[in-house]
Design a protein around this motif. Structure first.
Motif, PDB file in Angstrom:
ATOM      1  N   VAL A  54       0.841  -1.197   0.000  1.00 25.53           N
ATOM      2  CA  VAL A  54       0.000   0.000   0.000  1.00 25.53           C
ATOM      3  C   VAL A  54       0.881   1.254   0.000  1.00 25.53           C
ATOM      4  O   VAL A  54       0.660   2.196  -0.776  1.00 25.53           O
ATOM      5  N   ALA A 104       1.249   3.860  -3.133  1.00 25.08           N
ATOM      6  CA  ALA A 104       0.914   5.260  -2.884  1.00 25.08           C
ATOM      7  C   ALA A 104       2.072   6.181  -3.257  1.00 25.08           C
ATOM      8  O   ALA A 104       1.873   7.251  -3.867  1.00 25.08           O
ATOM      9  N   LEU A 108      -4.831   1.691  -7.422  1.00 22.48           N
ATOM     10  CA  LEU A 108      -5.796   1.798  -6.324  1.00 22.48           C
ATOM     11  C   LEU A 108      -6.677   0.563  -6.245  1.00 22.48           C
ATOM     12  O   LEU A 108      -7.016   0.108  -5.148  1.00 22.48           O
ATOM     13  N   ARG A 149      -6.947  -1.848  -2.944  1.00 30.83           N
ATOM     14  CA  ARG A 149      -8.236  -2.153  -2.317  1.00 30.83           C
ATOM     15  C   ARG A 149      -8.479  -3.664  -2.249  1.00 30.83           C
ATOM     16  O   ARG A 149      -8.970  -4.187  -1.241  1.00 30.83           O
ATOM     17  N   SER A 163      -9.414   5.965  -0.077  1.00 31.53           N
ATOM     18  CA  SER A 163      -8.537   6.815  -0.868  1.00 31.53           C
ATOM     19  C   SER A 163      -9.362   7.930  -1.482  1.00 31.53           C
ATOM     20  O   SER A 163     -10.551   7.743  -1.791  1.00 31.53           O
ATOM     21  N   VAL A 173      -4.274   8.254   0.998  1.00 32.07           N
ATOM     22  CA  VAL A 173      -4.501   6.809   0.942  1.00 32.07           C
ATOM     23  C   VAL A 173      -4.321   6.258   2.344  1.00 32.07           C
ATOM     24  O   VAL A 173      -3.277   6.482   2.966  1.00 32.07           O
TER      25      VAL A 173
END
Length: 478
Positions: free
Chosen positions: A391, A395, A444, A448, A460, A470
């Protein structure tokens, strides 16, 4: 022998030719007609002495006997009626074939047992009476003066009656029970075949679902591994272009970083593509990464040997290799950033302790990144740490793509039972040109999916100040 409705229906629906009228097969019709002709001839022949004794015309007796015997042709359609005709002609001492075959057919049919017992008893009683009368008459005419005991006539009559009635009834019951058993086993076999077919269809659906899941997992891993490194390469290339003439020494360092990142990205791609073909070769052992390779942070296609179990699942092996390769940073370059080796430990993938190295890569690319950690960094499940790492990685990659030069904050909260990460960047400064990296919109979505697969929450979206945020909370369920 009679057949049940299910077997007749099944046979009618098959390719076997259907017989005339109520017969299911032509040979059954031929057999019944032949038995009826034999029975008609026997009854007609027995009608001649009966006509003489009864004082009726011989022709009438022969015709009636023939008609009674020909009734056997109806044994498959109306077995009860055939047995009643046999009982009716028993006093005339005719219909032996009619009675025997009729009782057999009745016992082998699906007629209730109480009706079979009743008609068989009536047939046996009629045979007993006729045998008793004939024995007494014949014994009384004995010219040798033989005087049998009192029990002789009843005993012989009973034996004759049972001998004529019991065998066809018992044989018919056996044949009927055996046929019903075979039909039951056939129905069970058909049911099992249908169940196996359904199970095969479900197994194929599950296999297709599993393949799709593996493909999706590979796509996520390759996106996370390759996109991050290529994004950093593009950023360093842009910096190299900007300082090539002003600061040759810095340009040289950037060139070294670009080369290192390119080689690592190429190695990782070669490793993942090589595993896809590893199932074609004979497996030589379990999949393992040597300790020496782990310590150096380099994993090549030769270092990963698929084992007997993984050889049949190349998709899963690709995902595992991608996960193991994705946590490595660039080798120690001119910027003095020493990356921790990713392959150490049980996880075989990136962990939370490597976030500092990940943030250092972005700093080396010119991004202003602040990392803060709340709580003591502890050990979580390997998939939890890997997901949190991915993650943050994705990001930061998005910041490089869409908000070059923006100030970014990375926050890690290590709590009991869960991990929380937050990556927030400010709005990019005016006049700052982006890196020009393409975006497929999968980053994204992949984040998720990763977090949702572990039962966590993912949010986000843009901030009020024009930046982007995020955040993810990932539970550790052991």
């Amino acid at each position: 022998m009679t057949e049940t409705g299910e077997s007749v229906k099944a046979r009618d629906q098959g390719d076997a030719p259907r017989g005339p009228l109520w017969w299911t097969r032509r040979r059954s019709a031929v057999l019944d007609v032949g038995l009826a002709l034999v029975s008609g001839a026997e009854c007609a022949a027995q009608g001649v002495p009966f006509a003489r004794e009864a004082g009726i015309p011989v022709g009438l007796s022969v015709v009636l006997g023939a008609l009674a015997g020909l009734a056997l042709v109806l044994r498959r359609r109306w077995p009860i009626a055939v047995v009643l005709v046999a009982i009716a002609v028993t006093p005339a001492q005719m219909g032996v074939v009619l009675g025997t075959v009729g009782l057999y057919t009745l016992a082998a049919s699906d007629v209730p047992r109480r009706i079979i017992a009743l008609l068989a008893g009536m047939q046996g009683l009629g045979s007993l009476i006729v045998a008793t009368v004939e024995l007494r008459r014949n014994v009384g005419r004995d010219d040798y003066g033989y005087d049998p005991p009192v029990w002789f006539v009843p005993l012989v009559s009973v034996l004759m009656s049972v001998g004529v009635t019991a065998p066809p009834v018992l044989l018919g019951l056996y044949v009927g029970a055996r046929r019903r058993l075979v039909e039951s086993l056939r129905e069970r076999a058909d049911g099992l075949e249908r169940e196996l077919s359904l199970l095969a269809d479900r197994a194929e659906e599950r296999a297709e679902w599993a393949r799709n899941e593996e493909r999706t997992r590979i796509a996520r891993e390759m996106h996370d591994v390759v996109a991050h490194r290529v994004s950093l390469m593009v950023v360093h290339a842009a910096a190299l272009q900007a300082v090539a003439r002003k600061d040759p020494e810095k340009a040289s360092r950037n060139a070294v970083l670009i080369g290192d990142m390119g080689r690592q990205a190429l190695t990782e791609l070669r490793t993942m593509l090589g595993v896809l073909r590893s199932h074609e070769a004979k497996p030589s052992g379990s999949a393992r990464v040597p300790e020496s390779v782990r310590a150096s942070g380099e994993v090549s296609a030769e270092a990963v040997a698929p084992g007997p179990v993984d050889a049949g699942r190349p998709l899963a092996r690709v995902a595992e290799v991608a996960a193991a390769a994705g946590g490595r940073g660039p080798v120690e370059g001119a910027e003095g950033l020493a990356e921790g080796s990713e392959g150490s430990g049980e996880s075989g993938g990136p962990c939370l302790r490597e976030l500092e190295a990940l943030v250092g890569q972005s700093r080396a690319a010119g991004m202003s990144v602040e990392l803060s950690v709340e709580g003591e960094v502890r050990s979580y499940a390997r998939r939890v740490e890997r997901t949190a790492y991915r993650v943050v990685q994705e990001a930061l990659t998005n910041v490089h793509k869409h908000a070059a030069g923006a100030r970014t904050r990375v926050r890690l909260a290590c709590r009991v039972g869960e991990v929380a990460v937050l990556v927030e960047n400010e709005a990019p400064a005016e006049g700052v040109r982006g890196a020009g990296l393409p975006s497929g919109g999968n980053g994204l979505v992949g984040m998720r999916e990763r977090v949702a697969a572990l039962g966590g929450g993912f949010v986000s979206g843009p901030t009020e100040s024009g930046g982007f945020r995020v955040s993810a909370v990932i539970p550790d369920r052991g």
